[in-house]
Scaffold this motif. Structure first.
Motif, PDB file in Angstrom:
ATOM      1  N   VAL A  59     -36.910  25.616 -45.430  1.00  0.00           N
ATOM      2  CA  VAL A  59     -36.552  24.418 -44.674  1.00  0.00           C
ATOM      3  C   VAL A  59     -36.151  24.828 -43.258  1.00  0.00           C
ATOM      4  CG1 VAL A  59     -35.045  22.403 -44.524  1.00  0.00           C
ATOM      5  CG2 VAL A  59     -35.778  23.270 -46.759  1.00  0.00           C
ATOM      6  N   TYR A  60     -36.592  24.040 -42.288  1.00  0.00           N
ATOM      7  CA  TYR A  60     -36.272  24.288 -40.880  1.00  0.00           C
ATOM      8  C   TYR A  60     -35.672  23.027 -40.278  1.00  0.00           C
ATOM      9  CZ  TYR A  60     -39.453  28.206 -41.582  1.00  0.00           C
ATOM     10  OH  TYR A  60     -40.056  29.336 -42.062  1.00  0.00           O
ATOM     11  N   PHE A  61     -34.946  23.200 -39.166  1.00  0.00           N
ATOM     12  CA  PHE A  61     -34.512  22.004 -38.453  1.00  0.00           C
ATOM     13  C   PHE A  61     -34.985  22.080 -37.007  1.00  0.00           C
ATOM     14  CE2 PHE A  61     -30.840  24.816 -37.994  1.00  0.00           C
ATOM     15  CZ  PHE A  61     -30.439  24.648 -36.679  1.00  0.00           C
ATOM     16  N   LEU A  62     -35.515  20.950 -36.560  1.00  0.00           N
ATOM     17  CA  LEU A  62     -35.916  20.783 -35.172  1.00  0.00           C
ATOM     18  C   LEU A  62     -34.749  20.151 -34.427  1.00  0.00           C
ATOM     19  CD1 LEU A  62     -38.013  20.594 -32.826  1.00  0.00           C
ATOM     20  CD2 LEU A  62     -38.662  18.357 -33.772  1.00  0.00           C
ATOM     21  N   ARG A  63     -34.375  20.754 -33.310  1.00  0.00           N
ATOM     22  CA  ARG A  63     -33.271  20.226 -32.498  1.00  0.00           C
ATOM     23  C   ARG A  63     -33.761  20.046 -31.072  1.00  0.00           C
ATOM     24  NH1 ARG A  63     -29.555  24.043 -33.173  1.00  0.00           N
ATOM     25  NH2 ARG A  63     -30.036  25.216 -31.281  1.00  0.00           N
ATOM     26  N   ILE A  64     -33.573  18.841 -30.542  1.00  0.00           N
ATOM     27  CA  ILE A  64     -33.894  18.557 -29.149  1.00  0.00           C
ATOM     28  C   ILE A  64     -32.634  18.060 -28.468  1.00  0.00           C
ATOM     29  CG2 ILE A  64     -35.254  17.113 -27.589  1.00  0.00           C
ATOM     30  CD1 ILE A  64     -37.484  17.178 -29.664  1.00  0.00           C
ATOM     31  N   THR A  65     -32.261  18.720 -27.394  1.00  0.00           N
ATOM     32  CA  THR A  65     -31.022  18.410 -26.690  1.00  0.00           C
ATOM     33  C   THR A  65     -31.299  17.401 -25.582  1.00  0.00           C
ATOM     34  OG1 THR A  65     -30.144  20.626 -27.149  1.00  0.00           O
ATOM     35  CG2 THR A  65     -29.111  19.380 -25.372  1.00  0.00           C
ATOM     36  N   CYS A  66     -30.575  16.277 -25.604  1.00  0.00           N
ATOM     37  CA  CYS A  66     -30.770  15.187 -24.643  1.00  0.00           C
ATOM     38  C   CYS A  66     -29.443  14.879 -23.962  1.00  0.00           C
ATOM     39  CB  CYS A  66     -31.289  13.932 -25.339  1.00  0.00           C
ATOM     40  SG  CYS A  66     -32.777  14.179 -26.333  1.00  0.00           S
ATOM     41  N   ALA A  67     -29.462  14.760 -22.646  1.00  0.00           N
ATOM     42  CA  ALA A  67     -28.244  14.483 -21.885  1.00  0.00           C
ATOM     43  C   ALA A  67     -27.724  13.085 -22.174  1.00  0.00           C
ATOM     44  CB  ALA A  67     -28.504  14.649 -20.393  1.00  0.00           C
ATOM     45  N   ASP A  68     -26.392  12.946 -22.223  1.00  0.00           N
ATOM     46  CA  ASP A  68     -25.769  11.641 -22.447  1.00  0.00           C
ATOM     47  C   ASP A  68     -26.131  10.630 -21.359  1.00  0.00           C
ATOM     48  OD1 ASP A  68     -24.533  12.418 -24.765  1.00  0.00           O
ATOM     49  OD2 ASP A  68     -22.625  12.922 -23.819  1.00  0.00           O
ATOM     50  N   ALA A  69     -26.530  11.135 -20.183  1.00  0.00           N
ATOM     51  CA  ALA A  69     -26.833  10.239 -19.061  1.00  0.00           C
ATOM     52  C   ALA A  69     -28.048   9.369 -19.330  1.00  0.00           C
ATOM     53  CB  ALA A  69     -27.060  11.059 -17.782  1.00  0.00           C
ATOM     54  N   LEU A 122     -33.591   7.696 -23.454  1.00  0.00           N
ATOM     55  CA  LEU A 122     -34.351   8.889 -23.820  1.00  0.00           C
ATOM     56  C   LEU A 122     -33.931   9.372 -25.205  1.00  0.00           C
ATOM     57  CD1 LEU A 122     -34.951  11.915 -21.418  1.00  0.00           C
ATOM     58  CD2 LEU A 122     -34.641  12.221 -23.854  1.00  0.00           C
ATOM     59  N   ILE A 123     -32.640   9.353 -25.475  1.00  0.00           N
ATOM     60  CA  ILE A 123     -32.141   9.777 -26.783  1.00  0.00           C
ATOM     61  C   ILE A 123     -32.745   8.902 -27.878  1.00  0.00           C
ATOM     62  CG2 ILE A 123     -30.078  10.028 -28.237  1.00  0.00           C
ATOM     63  CD1 ILE A 123     -28.501  10.612 -25.665  1.00  0.00           C
ATOM     64  N   ASP A 124     -32.770   7.581 -27.647  1.00  0.00           N
ATOM     65  CA  ASP A 124     -33.359   6.672 -28.630  1.00  0.00           C
ATOM     66  C   ASP A 124     -34.849   6.946 -28.822  1.00  0.00           C
ATOM     67  OD1 ASP A 124     -30.919   5.433 -28.976  1.00  0.00           O
ATOM     68  OD2 ASP A 124     -31.363   3.768 -27.602  1.00  0.00           O
ATOM     69  N   ALA A 125     -35.558   7.195 -27.709  1.00  0.00           N
ATOM     70  CA  ALA A 125     -36.994   7.451 -27.794  1.00  0.00           C
ATOM     71  C   ALA A 125     -37.274   8.744 -28.544  1.00  0.00           C
ATOM     72  CB  ALA A 125     -37.600   7.507 -26.391  1.00  0.00           C
ATOM     73  N   CYS A 126     -36.461   9.750 -28.313  1.00  0.00           N
ATOM     74  CA  CYS A 126     -36.606  11.030 -29.017  1.00  0.00           C
ATOM     75  C   CYS A 126     -36.388  10.848 -30.513  1.00  0.00           C
ATOM     76  CB  CYS A 126     -35.622  12.048 -28.441  1.00  0.00           C
ATOM     77  SG  CYS A 126     -35.570  13.622 -29.330  1.00  0.00           S
ATOM     78  N   LEU A 164     -47.684   7.417 -12.402  1.00  0.00           N
ATOM     79  CA  LEU A 164     -46.558   7.894 -13.201  1.00  0.00           C
ATOM     80  C   LEU A 164     -45.528   6.791 -13.413  1.00  0.00           C
ATOM     81  CD1 LEU A 164     -46.034  11.505 -11.799  1.00  0.00           C
ATOM     82  CD2 LEU A 164     -46.886  10.861 -14.049  1.00  0.00           C
ATOM     83  N   ASP A 165     -45.312   5.954 -12.407  1.00  0.00           N
ATOM     84  CA  ASP A 165     -44.389   4.832 -12.567  1.00  0.00           C
ATOM     85  C   ASP A 165     -44.878   3.879 -13.668  1.00  0.00           C
ATOM     86  OD1 ASP A 165     -42.509   5.632 -10.759  1.00  0.00           O
ATOM     87  OD2 ASP A 165     -43.250   4.376  -9.128  1.00  0.00           O
ATOM     88  N   ALA A 166     -46.192   3.690 -13.744  1.00  0.00           N
ATOM     89  CA  ALA A 166     -46.753   2.758 -14.712  1.00  0.00           C
ATOM     90  C   ALA A 166     -46.691   3.300 -16.130  1.00  0.00           C
ATOM     91  CB  ALA A 166     -48.203   2.426 -14.344  1.00  0.00           C
ATOM     92  N   HIS A 167     -46.804   4.633 -16.284  1.00  0.00           N
ATOM     93  CA  HIS A 167     -46.911   5.218 -17.634  1.00  0.00           C
ATOM     94  C   HIS A 167     -45.684   6.021 -18.060  1.00  0.00           C
ATOM     95  CE1 HIS A 167     -51.177   4.207 -18.211  1.00  0.00           C
ATOM     96  NE2 HIS A 167     -51.325   4.460 -16.916  1.00  0.00           N
ATOM     97  N   VAL A 168     -44.859   6.434 -17.118  1.00  0.00           N
ATOM     98  CA  VAL A 168     -43.688   7.260 -17.442  1.00  0.00           C
ATOM     99  C   VAL A 168     -42.411   6.562 -16.979  1.00  0.00           C
ATOM    100  CG1 VAL A 168     -42.537   9.485 -17.110  1.00  0.00           C
ATOM    101  CG2 VAL A 168     -45.034   9.388 -17.320  1.00  0.00           C
ATOM    102  N   GLY A 169     -42.242   6.398 -15.681  1.00  0.00           N
ATOM    103  CA  GLY A 169     -41.064   5.740 -15.122  1.00  0.00           C
ATOM    104  C   GLY A 169     -39.857   6.656 -15.125  1.00  0.00           C
ATOM    105  N   PRO A 170     -38.779   6.221 -14.489  1.00  0.00           N
ATOM    106  CA  PRO A 170     -37.558   7.031 -14.429  1.00  0.00           C
ATOM    107  C   PRO A 170     -36.886   7.108 -15.792  1.00  0.00           C
ATOM    108  CG  PRO A 170     -37.163   4.867 -13.477  1.00  0.00           C
ATOM    109  CD  PRO A 170     -38.638   4.948 -13.756  1.00  0.00           C
ATOM    110  N   LYS A 171     -36.116   8.156 -15.999  1.00  0.00           N
ATOM    111  CA  LYS A 171     -35.333   8.273 -17.224  1.00  0.00           C
ATOM    112  C   LYS A 171     -34.277   7.157 -17.247  1.00  0.00           C
ATOM    113  CE  LYS A 171     -35.704  13.337 -17.235  1.00  0.00           C
ATOM    114  NZ  LYS A 171     -34.930  14.613 -17.241  1.00  0.00           N
ATOM    115  N   HIS A 172     -33.894   6.755 -18.436  1.00  0.00           N
ATOM    116  CA  HIS A 172     -32.891   5.695 -18.540  1.00  0.00           C
ATOM    117  C   HIS A 172     -32.067   5.886 -19.822  1.00  0.00           C
ATOM    118  CE1 HIS A 172     -36.286   4.233 -20.911  1.00  0.00           C
ATOM    119  NE2 HIS A 172     -35.400   3.548 -21.621  1.00  0.00           N
TER     120      HIS A 172
END
Length: 259
Positions: A89-99, A103-107, A251-259
């Motif tokens: 068994v392995y665990f995947l960990r992705i670190t996301c800033a509280d700001a 992004l955290i929800d999307a991850c 990029l604005d249309a497909h990515v946009g700023p982090k939120h």
């Protein structure tokens, strides 16, 4: 006897690098019990279920949610790591800033879609959250896993990964930018009718130390028609800049700023 919820919480804390003493104090579970859960031969059912491996060599097939996988792959290459947890068994960990709570929800949602039979955890750390999920299959879903730092080993996509990225390049780009990129607004001044006015223009940046990951990013940009250039800098990391108006608009249309 401890219920399964207590076991899950204690083992999730240990998996984040916490000492047995601190986990014992926080959960009220003895160190001996936590140690026995770590070393048991068969992992807990919530960590590994009897499901077919998604990357069996004899029956190759793509993940059921390829768009979510492309986004998660971008996040993993930037801010993710895979660690052994228990036998098989392995665990995947992705670190996301509280700001960036969006992004955290999307991850977390991407991780859930890629491994729907496994629970996704969010562990709060100082200034960030570690989004984590346990599975037998992370090393076959992310064959770029290996010892050492990513920039010190070769990062090459498998043919089936390339197929997914080619089909969903924007999701892959979005994952990379959400991990190691940003959207900023630069400004300058111009004389207009004898009056100096402020002029703002957005740009995107992506920075990584791995030449292979930089190449994966720029190849994906080329595929979708985004113009880019690298910045001259003294540090080991390479920064890719996207500044042309039409490319920024894409990029604005497909990515946009982090939120």
């Amino acid at each position: 006897m401890y219920d399964i919820g207590t076991r899950k919480r204690a083992l999730a804390l240990v998996a984040q690098g916490r000492s047995l003493n601190s986990v014992s104090r926080e959960t009220g579970v003895s160190r001996a019990a936590i140690r026995s859960w770590q070393t048991r031969i068969e992992p807990l059912g919530w960590a590994s279920r009897a499901v077919p491996c998604p990357r069996r060599q004899d029956v190759p097939r793509l993940p059921e949610e390829p768009a979510a996988y492309a986004y998660l792959l971008g996040l993993y290459l930037g801010d993710g790591c895979i660690s052994a947890f228990a036998k098989g068994v392995y665990f995947l960990r992705i670190t996301c800033a509280d700001a960036w709570p969006g992004l955290i929800d999307a991850c977390a949602e991407a991780m859930r879609l890629v491994r729907p039979d496994n629970k996704v955890f969010r562990v709060q750390r100082q200034g960030c959250q570690n989004v984590t999920c346990y599975s037998k299959h992370w090393t076959c879903l992310f064959p770029q896993h290996g010892p050492g730092k990513k920039h010190e080993r070769r990062i090459v996509l498998e043919p089936w990964q390339r197929e997914i990225v080619d089909a969903h390049p924007w999701e892959f780009i979005r994952g990379l930018i959400h991990s190691d990129g940003c959207r900023v607004v630069n400004w300058t001044t111009r004389l207009v009718g004898g009056e100096r006015r402020r002029y703002e223009y957005p740009r995107y940046f992506f920075t990584n130390t791995s030449a292979d990951i930089i190449r994966l990013f720029t190849d994906a940009l080329d595929r979708v028609g985004v113009e880019w250039r690298t910045l001259n800098q003294s540090r080991a990391a390479v920064t890719v800049s996207v500044a042309r108006r039409a490319s920024v608009a894409l990029l604005d249309a497909h990515v946009g700023p982090k939120h």
